[in-house]
Structures are given as C-alpha cells and as structure tokens.
Scaffold this active site. Structure first.
Site: not given
Ligand code: CTP
Length: 400
Positions: A205, A284, A334, A338
C-alpha cells in the site's frame, strides 16, 4: 519541531559541544552546526559533520557554500543553541553585531535562542558580561549555566559550561517538550506491510511510514524508551529508537504482540494489509499461457483488535483510522470495535495530507467521547500533539 541549529564559538568547551550534538541527534533532531573561526582551531568541523551527518557551516563566503546561508539556517531552525557561548559572542548578540556566519545567523533568526556560557571566571563576573547577559535575558534568550568548578584556564570558579545532558534537556524545555514521557516504554508501528504473491511480487500500500517514524522520533525526544516495529520504509531509523523491521502483517503481529505486554503505550500507525494471498507461491508466476490471473485473498490478523482484547487497564492503546467519507462515524465505530483509548482519524482523500505527505490533518477521538479537530500541520507537530494527549491519558490512568 525538528531542527536544531548549534552555534559553536571558540571556547575550550567546544569539544563538549560534540557530545551535545550527539545527544540531540539521539533524541531525533536534525542538527546543523555553525562554527566560529576560533572554534575550528579547537575542534575539527569533520567531527561535527560525522556526528550530525550534516555539512558544517563555517563562513559567509565559503567556496561552494549556499548563497544567503545565514538566512536559510536562521529560518529553518526551530531552536538555536550557542554552546559554548564565549564572552565575545554574548557581547555580539547583545549589541546586534554581525561580522561572521554565526553572529549573522543569530541576528537573522526569530527562533528561540539558548546560550550555554563558558569562560574564565573573571570574564564571567566582568560588569560588561553581566550587563550583556541581562540584555539577552530581557530579550527572552534562555541562559543555561555556567557551573562552578575547575576551569580550562587552570583556575577554579564559575564559568564551566553546563553538562551537555543538561543543555539537551533545556532545549527540550524551550521547545515545550520537556520530559513528558520520561522512562515510559512505548511501542510504535509504522509503514505498510507487504504480503507476498510469489518470490518477486507482493500486495502493498501507499504508506510511507512518515507518521509512525515522526511519532517514534518525538517520543524518544520526550524521554520515552521507544521500540518501532516498521514495515519496509525508505526512512532512516530515528536516533534513540530501537527498530525492528518486518515485511508481512503476520510478522508485524508476532513482533507487536510479544512486546505489547511490557509497553505502557502502543500506537498502531502502520497501514497493515487487510488481506493476503491465500497461498504464497514458491516459484515466480509465469505470464505464458494465461489470459487472466485470479488471486484468492484471505484476511490478515487484526493486530489492533487483538491488542484491544488483551489490553491491561494501565495501558494506553492508540489506533489510526484512514477513511474516505463519513470520517467521524467510521472512526468511532472502529474505536469501539478495537477497544482503543484514542483514535487518530484522517480523511485520506483530502488534499495535502495523508499518504506520503509531510503534513496531516487529523481528528482525535477519545473513548470518553471527546473530539479534537486539528488543523493541517507537519506530521512532526502532529506527533507531538498526539504524545501530549497520550501523556494526559497515562496520568488519568495512574490517578485512578
Ligand atoms: N490494523 C491492524 N491490523 C490490521 C488492520 C488494521 O492492527 N490487519 C490497525 C491499523 O494499524 C490502524 C487501525 O487498525 O491503527 C485501523 O486501520 P484501518 O486500515 O483504518 O482500518 P481497518 O480495520 O483495516 O478497516 P477498513 O480497512 O475496512 O477501513
């Protein structure tokens, strides 16, 4: 609050300024050194260059030196420290003289200035020096020391430069950082994780790690013992921080979960991948013979949720929520799920902040319902704000 300009003038104590520079670097500061010509006769500029990893500025007219260097040095400094400060540089500062790079820079800066005088006791007690220091103090210059003891000239008395550690502490106080987290064990995660598809490809990311690294550097500066668990990042490990490098969410979980019980504070600033390939292929994946490729992804462990479920009462747990739209509701949800004490929420679609930026606009949400909307600010400043809030949460828990 990252840049310290260290002015070294020509006193025997200039050698102690090397130790001061090292201590400031260890606290995560970028340190740039300006030396007076006399100082270079006592300590080699190469020593400061090695300790700070920055070039040392020596002259207004240096070959190859940046034009108007005194102005750029003066502007980029968050604080200026003159150590040792001789009677001569103190006199020049008091009267606005600017005849070399150091004195010119001191006249050009508007950052807070701190001086650590060091000189012979007769010079220290001379009415001229006393008067000059009064002028500087009236102007808001912070004076650290000097101490009494044996002096370089062989005499005894007042005039020894203060210990580098005391000067470093004074710098933190000037910046309003004090020793807010003195001795507190903190664990910070940073960067994105990489989930392997095959030996050459991964799912990653756009996290740069800047926010987490700023948090780690700032905590170290505030006196914390910091462990930074980081995904792959181009950033250097901040001074005074113990770094553990990981690749995948699973590895991050292992390193974090094993360290969390001994940490008073855990800040999950990492962008942990939510999904990973169901199986990482050992060879691969070849293109030949395929029109398309379907990857099956499975959930990664939710590290923050696991920490929230096993958290001790005296611990403070901080999460980050990167959202696009409905910021407050999503981040609050959230936070509840959490079980964190504080959530740093930001809208990653808003321009100028978020991934890879040096700036961030955050909303701080607290389990008790409080909300603090912060302006767009450098990530280093946001880090300091977050630790101030964490420190209050720790005090609240200690007081219960
Ligand atoms: N987090 C974590 N483990 C994961 C995913 C996220 O510990 N597998 C942590 C992050 O470090 C962050 C917080 O959870 O502190 C929220 O992360 P975010 O990506 O905003 O939320 P997610 O829970 O992944 O939910 P979504 O991606 O659906 O918004």
């Amino acid at each position: 609050m990252n840049n310290v300009l260290l002015g070294v003038s020509g006193g025997i104590a200039a050698y102690k300024a090397v130790d001061l520079a090292r201590r400031l670097v260890q606290r995560g500061f970028q340190v740039k050194v300006v030396m007076s010509e006399n100082a270079t006769r006592l300590v080699g500029p190469a020593t400061f260059r090695a300790v700070t990893s920055n070039p040392v500025a020596l002259s207004l007219f240096a070959e190859g030196g940046a034009p108007m260097e005194h102005i750029s040095l003066a502007r980029e400094a968050d604080v200026v420290v003159v150590a040792p400060a001789t009677a001569n540089i103190i006199a020049k500062m008091a009267h606005g003289l600017a005849d070399d790079l150091l004195s010119t820079t001191l006249l050009a800066t508007r950052a807070p200035v701190l001086v650590a005088p060091a000189m012979n006791r007769e010079m220290w007690s001379h009415p001229a020096t006393i008067h000059n220091l009064e002028i500087l103090k009236e102007r808001g210059v912070v004076v650290v020391g000097p101490e009494s003891g044996p002096l370089a000239c062989g005499e005894e008395g007042e005039g020894r430069m203060s210990d580098p550690e005391a000067i470093a502490e004074a710098v933190l106080h000037v910046l309003g950082m004090g020793s807010l987290l003195s001795g507190v064990q903190v664990l910070v995660t940073a960067g994105g994780t990489r989930e392997p598809i095959d030996p050459v490809r991964f799912i990653g990311n756009r996290s740069s790690g800047k926010m987490g690294y700023a948090l780690a550097a700032t905590a170290a500066r505030m006196g914390a013992k910091v462990c930074l668990v980081s995904g792959p990042s181009a950033l250097a490990c901040p001074g005074g921080v113990d770094r553990v490098l990981v690749e995948t969410a699973e590895e991050m979980r292992r390193e974090v979960v094993s360290r969390a019980p001994s940490s008073r504070v855990v800040v999950m600033a990492a962008a942990v991948a939510d999904f990973m390939p169901a199986e990482a292929v050992g060879e691969k994946i070849k293109r030949a013979g395929r029109d398309k490729l379907t990857l099956e992804l499975v959930r990664t462990p939710d590290i923050l949720a696991e920490l929230g479920a096993t958290k001790k009462d005296e611990q403070v747990l901080v999460g980050f929520a990167a959202e696009t739209g409905d910021l407050v509701e999503k981040a609050r949800a959230k936070m509840r799920e959490k079980k964190v004490d504080m959530m740093v929420a930001n809208d990653v679609s808003s321009p100028g902040s978020g991934f890879d930026s040096d700036y961030n606009r955050a909303l701080l949400l607290f389990a008790g319902g409080r909300e603090v909307q912060l302006d767009l600010m450098p990530k280093t400043d946001l880090a300091a704000r977050i630790w101030e809030e964490v420190s209050s949460l720790l005090e609240g828990k200690a007081g219960r």
